[in-house]
Design a protein around this motif. Structure first.
Motif, short mmCIF file in Angstrom:
data_model
loop_
_atom_site.label_atom_id
_atom_site.label_comp_id
_atom_site.label_asym_id
_atom_site.label_seq_id
_atom_site.Cartn_x
_atom_site.Cartn_y
_atom_site.Cartn_z
N ARG A 2 0.83 -1.20 0.00
CA ARG A 2 0.00 0.00 0.00
C ARG A 2 0.86 1.25 0.00
NH1 ARG A 2 -4.68 0.15 4.33
NH2 ARG A 2 -5.29 -1.60 3.02
N LYS A 3 1.98 1.21 0.78
CA LYS A 3 2.87 2.37 0.84
C LYS A 3 3.52 2.63 -0.51
CE LYS A 3 6.66 4.37 3.48
NZ LYS A 3 7.61 4.18 4.58
N LEU A 4 3.93 1.56 -1.21
CA LEU A 4 4.55 1.73 -2.52
C LEU A 4 3.57 2.31 -3.52
CD1 LEU A 4 6.64 -1.56 -2.82
CD2 LEU A 4 7.46 0.74 -2.30
N LEU A 5 2.31 1.87 -3.45
CA LEU A 5 1.29 2.40 -4.34
C LEU A 5 1.07 3.88 -4.06
CD1 LEU A 5 -0.83 1.91 -6.52
CD2 LEU A 5 -2.43 1.26 -4.72
N PHE A 6 1.10 4.24 -2.78
CA PHE A 6 0.95 5.65 -2.40
C PHE A 6 2.06 6.49 -3.00
CE2 PHE A 6 2.40 8.95 0.58
CZ PHE A 6 1.29 9.77 0.60
N ILE A 7 3.29 5.97 -2.95
CA ILE A 7 4.43 6.71 -3.51
C ILE A 7 4.25 6.90 -5.01
CG2 ILE A 7 6.90 6.56 -4.02
CD1 ILE A 7 7.28 5.25 -1.30
N ILE A 8 3.85 5.85 -5.70
CA ILE A 8 3.68 5.93 -7.16
C ILE A 8 2.65 7.00 -7.52
CG2 ILE A 8 2.89 4.70 -9.21
CD1 ILE A 8 3.91 2.13 -7.86
N ILE A 9 1.51 6.99 -6.81
CA ILE A 9 0.45 7.96 -7.10
C ILE A 9 0.90 9.37 -6.72
CG2 ILE A 9 -1.89 8.69 -6.47
CD1 ILE A 9 -2.52 5.71 -6.02
N TYR A 10 1.52 9.50 -5.55
CA TYR A 10 1.87 10.82 -5.04
C TYR A 10 2.94 11.49 -5.87
CZ TYR A 10 1.40 14.10 -1.16
OH TYR A 10 1.10 15.19 -0.41
N LEU A 11 3.82 10.71 -6.46
CA LEU A 11 4.91 11.30 -7.24
C LEU A 11 4.40 12.15 -8.38
CD1 LEU A 11 7.52 8.44 -7.30
CD2 LEU A 11 7.83 10.71 -6.34
N SER A 12 3.26 11.83 -8.91
CA SER A 12 2.72 12.60 -10.02
C SER A 12 2.32 14.01 -9.59
CB SER A 12 1.52 11.89 -10.63
OG SER A 12 0.47 11.81 -9.68
N LEU A 224 13.40 3.53 -5.89
CA LEU A 224 12.78 4.12 -7.07
C LEU A 224 12.15 3.07 -7.99
CD1 LEU A 224 15.67 6.60 -7.87
CD2 LEU A 224 13.42 7.24 -6.99
N LEU A 225 12.46 1.80 -7.75
CA LEU A 225 11.99 0.74 -8.65
C LEU A 225 10.46 0.70 -8.79
CD1 LEU A 225 14.45 -2.18 -7.72
CD2 LEU A 225 14.51 -0.66 -9.72
N PRO A 226 9.68 0.96 -7.72
CA PRO A 226 8.22 0.93 -7.88
C PRO A 226 7.66 2.18 -8.52
CG PRO A 226 8.90 0.52 -5.59
CD PRO A 226 10.07 1.12 -6.29
N LYS A 288 15.92 6.77 -0.33
CA LYS A 288 14.52 6.76 0.12
C LYS A 288 14.18 8.03 0.91
CE LYS A 288 11.35 4.11 3.06
NZ LYS A 288 11.25 2.96 4.00
N ILE A 289 15.10 8.47 1.76
CA ILE A 289 14.87 9.69 2.55
C ILE A 289 14.70 10.89 1.63
CG2 ILE A 289 16.01 11.32 4.12
CD1 ILE A 289 17.24 8.82 5.52
#
Length: 298
Positions: A2-12, A224-226, A288-289
């Motif tokens: 769930r956290k990785l999905l959040f990162i992918i969405i939020y990056l946009s 950054l892979l996800p 990551k930080i």
């Protein structure tokens, strides 16, 4: 997950105009590095202007990160001599050292004595081949020739190339002659991405090679892979010291997101009292930080 999905969405939603929050990232890095049994240096340049630095002005051994400034000098040499990446370099059988890291030697043995400059650069940057790097180094005039070209290019004199791969294999401590500060290397990657990679075909192809780098995927690239980020980077790995430490584990490069947000980053870990995997994980955590700091400062 769930956290990785959040990162992918939020990056946009990360703003390309990000101009603050670098202090928060810097503080987080200081806190993370504190107490680590290694000498750690980090520099990040966000969108070409905001700079984060932890021990950014201290000298660190480059190890195979040296192959990035070396590649830039080769491209400059090509451009100023009316050559192209298709031109060939002929070398002797002696240039193919057996007691060094060389995937090129494993593939071809000593049967080939001519390669295009493109091939040698690919072996050097993508696979971190030591024989390929030395063949290129000697072709542009050795360490003195490379130094002259770097200064012509306006590359910081804080980036120093004073030893070949053969030199370092003969005496590992000669690797300390190839040194840089994290800030100088982050600035060079930033300049490369912003300016040089579009200046000629030679530089442009170097950017492709950096983005195909097959070493150190457990370092800067790991968090950054996800995501949908593009990363071009060059790693460096040192040797065990008599004290039982690792002389250096490094990773430096640039990161670009589709919305235009970009940053260059240089992470050097010297004299580590941890194994390679744990030391590499330190670099991944630094990466990551920085990533999460950008998200928080949206």
């Amino acid at each position: 997950m769930r956290k990785l999905l959040f990162i992918i969405i939020y990056l946009s939603f990360i703003s390309p105009a990000f101009a603050g929050g670098n202090k928060a990232i810097e503080n987080a890095l200081h806190e993370y590095i504190k107490g680590k049994d290694a000498r750690i240096g980090v520099a990040v340049i966000i969108n070409g202007k905001d700079t984060v630095s932890v021990n950014g002005n201290r000298d660190f051994p480059m190890m195979s990160v040296v192959k990035f400034p070396l590649a830039l000098t080769v491209a400059h040499w090509i451009n100023t001599n009316g050559m192209s990446l298709n031109d060939t370099i002929t070398f002797s059988e002696k240039a193919m050292k057996e007691d060094t890291y060389s995937p090129m030697l494993k593939k071809y043995g000593k049967s080939r004595n001519t390669m295009t400059i493109r091939e040698l650069l690919e072996w050097s940057l993508v696979e971190s081949d030591n024989n390929a790097a030395d063949i290129l180094l000697h072709r542009v005039g050795g360490t003195s020739g490379v130094t002259s070209i770097m200064r012509q290019m306006g590359i910081s004199d804080e980036i120093v190339i004073g030893a070949s791969e053969e030199d370092m294999h003969r005496d590992p401590y000669l690797s300390y002659l190839n040194r840089t500060t994290p800030l100088a290397m982050a600035q060079l990657f930033d300049r490369f991405y912003h300016e040089l990679r579009n200046a000629s075909q030679s530089y442009s192809e170097i950017s492709v090679m950096l983005e195909q780098c097959r070493t150190g995927l457990d370092r800067l690239a790991f968090p950054l892979l996800p995501t949908n980020a593009l990363i071009g980077h060059k790693t460096g790995t040192g040797f065990p010291t008599p004290e039982g430490r690792i002389s250096a584990v490094n990773d430096c490069g640039y990161v670009n997101f589709p919305n235009g947000t970009r940053y260059s980053i240089a992470v050097f870990v010297a004299d580590s009292n941890y194994d390679i995997a744990t030391t590499s994980a330190i670099i991944a955590e630094v990466s990551k930080i920085v990533l999460e700091g950008l998200i928080k400062q949206k």
